[in-house]
Design a protein around this motif. Structure first.
Motif, mmCIF file in Angstrom:
data_model
loop_
_atom_site.group_PDB
_atom_site.id
_atom_site.type_symbol
_atom_site.label_atom_id
_atom_site.label_comp_id
_atom_site.label_asym_id
_atom_site.label_seq_id
_atom_site.Cartn_x
_atom_site.Cartn_y
_atom_site.Cartn_z
ATOM 1 N N ASP A 92 0.853 -1.185 0.000
ATOM 2 C CA ASP A 92 0.000 0.000 0.000
ATOM 3 C C ASP A 92 0.890 1.238 0.000
ATOM 4 N N MET A 93 0.282 2.410 0.009
ATOM 5 C CA MET A 93 1.055 3.653 -0.126
ATOM 6 C C MET A 93 2.020 3.853 1.033
ATOM 7 N N ASN A 94 1.557 3.662 2.262
ATOM 8 C CA ASN A 94 2.419 3.872 3.418
ATOM 9 C C ASN A 94 3.612 2.917 3.420
ATOM 10 N N GLN A 95 3.372 1.667 3.076
ATOM 11 C CA GLN A 95 4.462 0.684 3.039
ATOM 12 C C GLN A 95 5.503 1.059 1.989
ATOM 13 N N ALA A 96 5.024 1.486 0.814
ATOM 14 C CA ALA A 96 5.950 1.862 -0.255
ATOM 15 C C ALA A 96 6.758 3.098 0.120
ATOM 16 N N LEU A 97 6.089 4.109 0.695
ATOM 17 C CA LEU A 97 6.801 5.329 1.085
ATOM 18 C C LEU A 97 7.807 5.065 2.194
ATOM 19 N N THR A 98 7.435 4.242 3.155
ATOM 20 C CA THR A 98 8.353 3.920 4.247
ATOM 21 C C THR A 98 9.607 3.243 3.713
ATOM 22 N N ARG A 99 9.444 2.326 2.777
ATOM 23 C CA ARG A 99 10.589 1.637 2.189
ATOM 24 C C ARG A 99 11.449 2.609 1.370
ATOM 25 N N LEU A 100 10.800 3.529 0.638
ATOM 26 C CA LEU A 100 11.532 4.434 -0.242
ATOM 27 C C LEU A 100 12.188 5.589 0.508
ATOM 28 N N LEU A 101 11.473 6.140 1.506
ATOM 29 C CA LEU A 101 11.968 7.339 2.184
ATOM 30 C C LEU A 101 12.637 7.051 3.521
ATOM 31 N N GLY A 102 12.134 6.048 4.255
ATOM 32 C CA GLY A 102 12.676 5.764 5.572
ATOM 33 C C GLY A 102 11.698 6.141 6.677
ATOM 34 N N GLU A 103 12.034 5.763 7.910
ATOM 35 C CA GLU A 103 11.125 5.956 9.043
ATOM 36 C C GLU A 103 10.953 7.428 9.419
ATOM 37 N N TRP A 104 12.051 8.191 9.485
ATOM 38 C CA TRP A 104 11.934 9.581 9.924
ATOM 39 C C TRP A 104 11.187 10.456 8.921
ATOM 40 N N PRO A 105 11.452 10.340 7.633
ATOM 41 C CA PRO A 105 10.615 11.100 6.695
ATOM 42 C C PRO A 105 9.128 10.727 6.795
ATOM 43 N N MET A 106 8.839 9.468 7.092
ATOM 44 C CA MET A 106 7.432 9.083 7.246
ATOM 45 C C MET A 106 6.823 9.683 8.502
ATOM 46 N N LEU A 107 7.660 9.932 9.517
ATOM 47 C CA LEU A 107 7.173 10.659 10.689
ATOM 48 C C LEU A 107 6.770 12.073 10.287
ATOM 49 N N LEU A 108 7.587 12.706 9.437
ATOM 50 C CA LEU A 108 7.241 14.040 8.928
ATOM 51 C C LEU A 108 5.961 13.983 8.094
ATOM 52 N N PHE A 109 5.813 12.927 7.300
ATOM 53 C CA PHE A 109 4.597 12.721 6.497
ATOM 54 C C PHE A 109 3.369 12.708 7.401
ATOM 55 N N SER A 110 3.450 11.944 8.484
ATOM 56 C CA SER A 110 2.338 11.863 9.433
ATOM 57 C C SER A 110 2.131 13.190 10.158
ATOM 58 N N ALA A 111 3.246 13.882 10.448
ATOM 59 C CA ALA A 111 3.148 15.155 11.169
ATOM 60 C C ALA A 111 2.374 16.188 10.362
ATOM 61 N N THR A 112 2.601 16.240 9.044
ATOM 62 C CA THR A 112 1.867 17.201 8.217
ATOM 63 C C THR A 112 0.365 16.931 8.274
ATOM 64 N N LEU A 113 -0.004 15.653 8.315
ATOM 65 C CA LEU A 113 -1.417 15.300 8.387
ATOM 66 C C LEU A 113 -2.021 15.719 9.723
ATOM 67 N N VAL A 114 -1.283 15.512 10.813
ATOM 68 C CA VAL A 114 -1.782 15.867 12.143
ATOM 69 C C VAL A 114 -1.972 17.376 12.269
ATOM 70 N N ILE A 115 -0.959 18.135 11.840
ATOM 71 C CA ILE A 115 -1.036 19.598 11.948
ATOM 72 C C ILE A 115 -2.189 20.146 11.117
ATOM 73 N N SER A 116 -2.330 19.639 9.902
ATOM 74 C CA SER A 116 -3.412 20.122 9.034
ATOM 75 C C SER A 116 -4.776 19.727 9.597
ATOM 76 N N ALA A 117 -4.863 18.556 10.226
ATOM 77 C CA ALA A 117 -6.131 18.130 10.824
ATOM 78 C C ALA A 117 -6.544 19.065 11.952
ATOM 79 N N MET A 118 -5.607 19.416 12.825
ATOM 80 C CA MET A 118 -5.928 20.283 13.953
ATOM 81 C C MET A 118 -6.309 21.679 13.482
ATOM 82 N N SER A 119 -5.593 22.194 12.480
ATOM 83 C CA SER A 119 -5.899 23.541 11.991
ATOM 84 C C SER A 119 -7.270 23.610 11.345
ATOM 85 N N THR A 120 -7.672 22.539 10.685
ATOM 86 C CA THR A 120 -8.990 22.519 10.049
ATOM 87 C C THR A 120 -10.097 22.309 11.068
ATOM 88 N N LEU A 121 -9.842 21.478 12.063
ATOM 89 C CA LEU A 121 -10.860 21.211 13.077
ATOM 90 C C LEU A 121 -11.259 22.477 13.822
#
Length: 464
Positions: free
Chosen positions: A284-313
């Motif tokens: 799936d997308m997350n598995q492919a990105l984790t393999r391609l980018l690594g764990e820390w970039p995927m943390l940043l990926f998740s962080a952008t989603l969290v920040i945008s979620a809170m700002s919209t809420l």
């Protein structure tokens, strides 16, 4: 539990609470004014517009569409951000050329109580769906639906966001939007640096899914170009920010927010394209990105989603309070009544998270289709300023659009197959085109019938 991500949420939440100075006056809570009565400045408005429209659902949708349909899927979702430019025209005509203080005031003048009732129903559903969709993304980031981590993450983010939203209302939302947007841009920039440094961006990404007009990506792009005319008017978060500042500041905020948010969506969506182009069979997308980018970039990926979620809420809750108290006038215009409205909308969103449909794009498509009843209103009643459109034209357009939205939901969810075996986005294109054409025909016929002289008005009577 993703501990680093949980720590980031706590840091962002703490700063958001710090920035949310309590507002006990209606002008600040509902209209975003400062303690001195000043309107928000240009930069605040731009960043608030951008961060409230680059919500978690949008980022995830753009990436997912890129993963499955290549650059055409991401472009299709980015096309919805043309709404800032059509939204600027809507606000300029409605507020500065015709002098209305809200969308409801305009619709009530032209179509009476039914004009506002239909509109309030559509935007009420829109606001609840925004709460649901952004909380759903938070849950997905922490675990599978129903797991303890999933449930705790959803409840924690909803509680923190509700608290600081209740403290300061729209004024708090504007202040936290500015902070959250700066953090978002920094995190997104780091994420893109990781992707570029890893050599993942190349011209070959454009050929990952070649252009075929009948493919889902290009089809969805056509859908967006049909819906973008009415989409901004049914989004109270965007429209509310069109009534805060002077004409020049308002116009510039919409234009700049349009190109900035489009670039951000394209940048984030390109990560989905990278994942799709490099995915192994069964990934799936997350598995492919984790393999391609690594764990820390995927943390940043998740962080952008969290920040945008809170700002919209927080922006969604502020608009919910304004809708119930100031626009619908269901209760007296008091700050505490606005806070109660926030709690109710949050509870409705939570109910959908735990018992509703989990398809993120369905919420966009359904609300976008329902909003298309407003397209002829914008074309005929607003931009052409026709004041004699009969009520039946308005109600007819509303019923057709609502029927189209329900039809798409049942077709895409597998509850019906009235439109055959075509792809769900092809069905959405047919439905959107039909809703737009039928609605405009109803307004055109209504306009012609209203101009036709009545028998009682005739001057051709025989004189004695």
């Amino acid at each position: 539990m993703n501990t680093p991500l949980a720590v980031l949420i706590m840091i962002v939440a703490a700063f958001s609470l710090y920035l949310s100075r309590q507002r006990t006056q209606e002008n600040g809570f509902f209209h975003g004014r400062s303690a001195e009565g000043d309107a928000p400045g240009l930069i605040t408005l731009i960043f608030s517009q951008v961060t409230t429209w680059i919500f978690a659902r949008s980022l995830l949708n753009a990436a997912i569409l890129g993963f499955y349909y290549g650059i055409w899927g991401t472009l299709a979702y980015a096309a919805y951000y043309l709404s800032f430019f059509t939204g600027a025209l809507i606000i300029d005509h409605l507020r500065f050329r015709q002098g209305h203080t809200s969308i409801q005031a305009f619709l009530h003048e032209r179509f009476g109580h039914w004009g506002t009732r239909c509109y309030n129903l559509v935007i009420g559903v829109r606001l609840v769906s925004e709460v649901f969709a952004n909380l759903l993304v938070i849950g997905i980031l922490f675990g599978v639906a129903g797991s303890q981590a999933y449930t705790l993450a959803v409840l924690a983010v909803s509680l923190v966001t509700l608290i600081y939203s209740m403290l300061g209302g729209l004024h708090a939302s504007l202040r936290t939007d500015l902070f959250q947007m700066l953090v978002f841009l920094a995190v997104l920039g780091l994420l893109l640096i990781f992707a570029v440094a890893g050599g993942h961006f190349s011209v070959a990404l454009l050929d990952f899914k070649p252009f075929e007009i009948s493919d889902p990506g290009p089809i969805l792009l056509l859908v967006a170009l049909l819906q973008v005319w009415s989409y901004p008017m049914h989004d109270p978060v965007m429209m509310d920010r069109g009534f805060l500042a002077d004409r020049r500041t308002t116009w510039r905020s919409f234009i700049h927010a349009g190109w900035i948010s489009t670039l951000c969506i394209l940048a984030f969506g390109s990560l989905g394209v990278i994942a799709g182009a490099g995915a192994f069979s069964g990934e799936d997308m997350n598995q492919a990105l984790t393999r391609l980018l690594g764990e820390w970039p995927m943390l940043l990926f998740s962080a952008t989603l969290v920040i945008s979620a809170m700002s919209t809420l927080d922006s969604t809750l502020s608009s919910s309070a304004k809708l119930v108290v100031m626009d619908m006038k269901l209760v007296p215009a008091r700050v505490n009544n606005g806070r109660i409205a926030m709690v109710l909308f949050m509870l409705l969103g939570l109910a959908l998270v735990f018992w509703g449909n989990k398809d993120l794009f369905s919420a966009v498509a359904v609300s976008g289709t329902a909003s298309m009843y407003l397209a002829p209103v914008i074309f005929f009643s607003l931009w052409d300023n026709q004041r004699d459109i009969p009520l039946w034209s308005y109600l007819g357009s509303f019923v057709v659009a609502l029927g189209g939205a329900v039809l798409y939901f049942t077709e895409s969810s597998g509850y019906s197959a009235l439109l055959g075996e075509a792809h769900k986005y092809t069905k959405l294109l047919w439905i959107s085109l039909a809703v737009l054409v039928i609605g405009c025909l109803m307004f055109q016929i209504g306009s012609l019938s209203a101009r036709r002289p009545r028998p009682s008005d005739s001057r051709m009577q025989v004189q004695p």
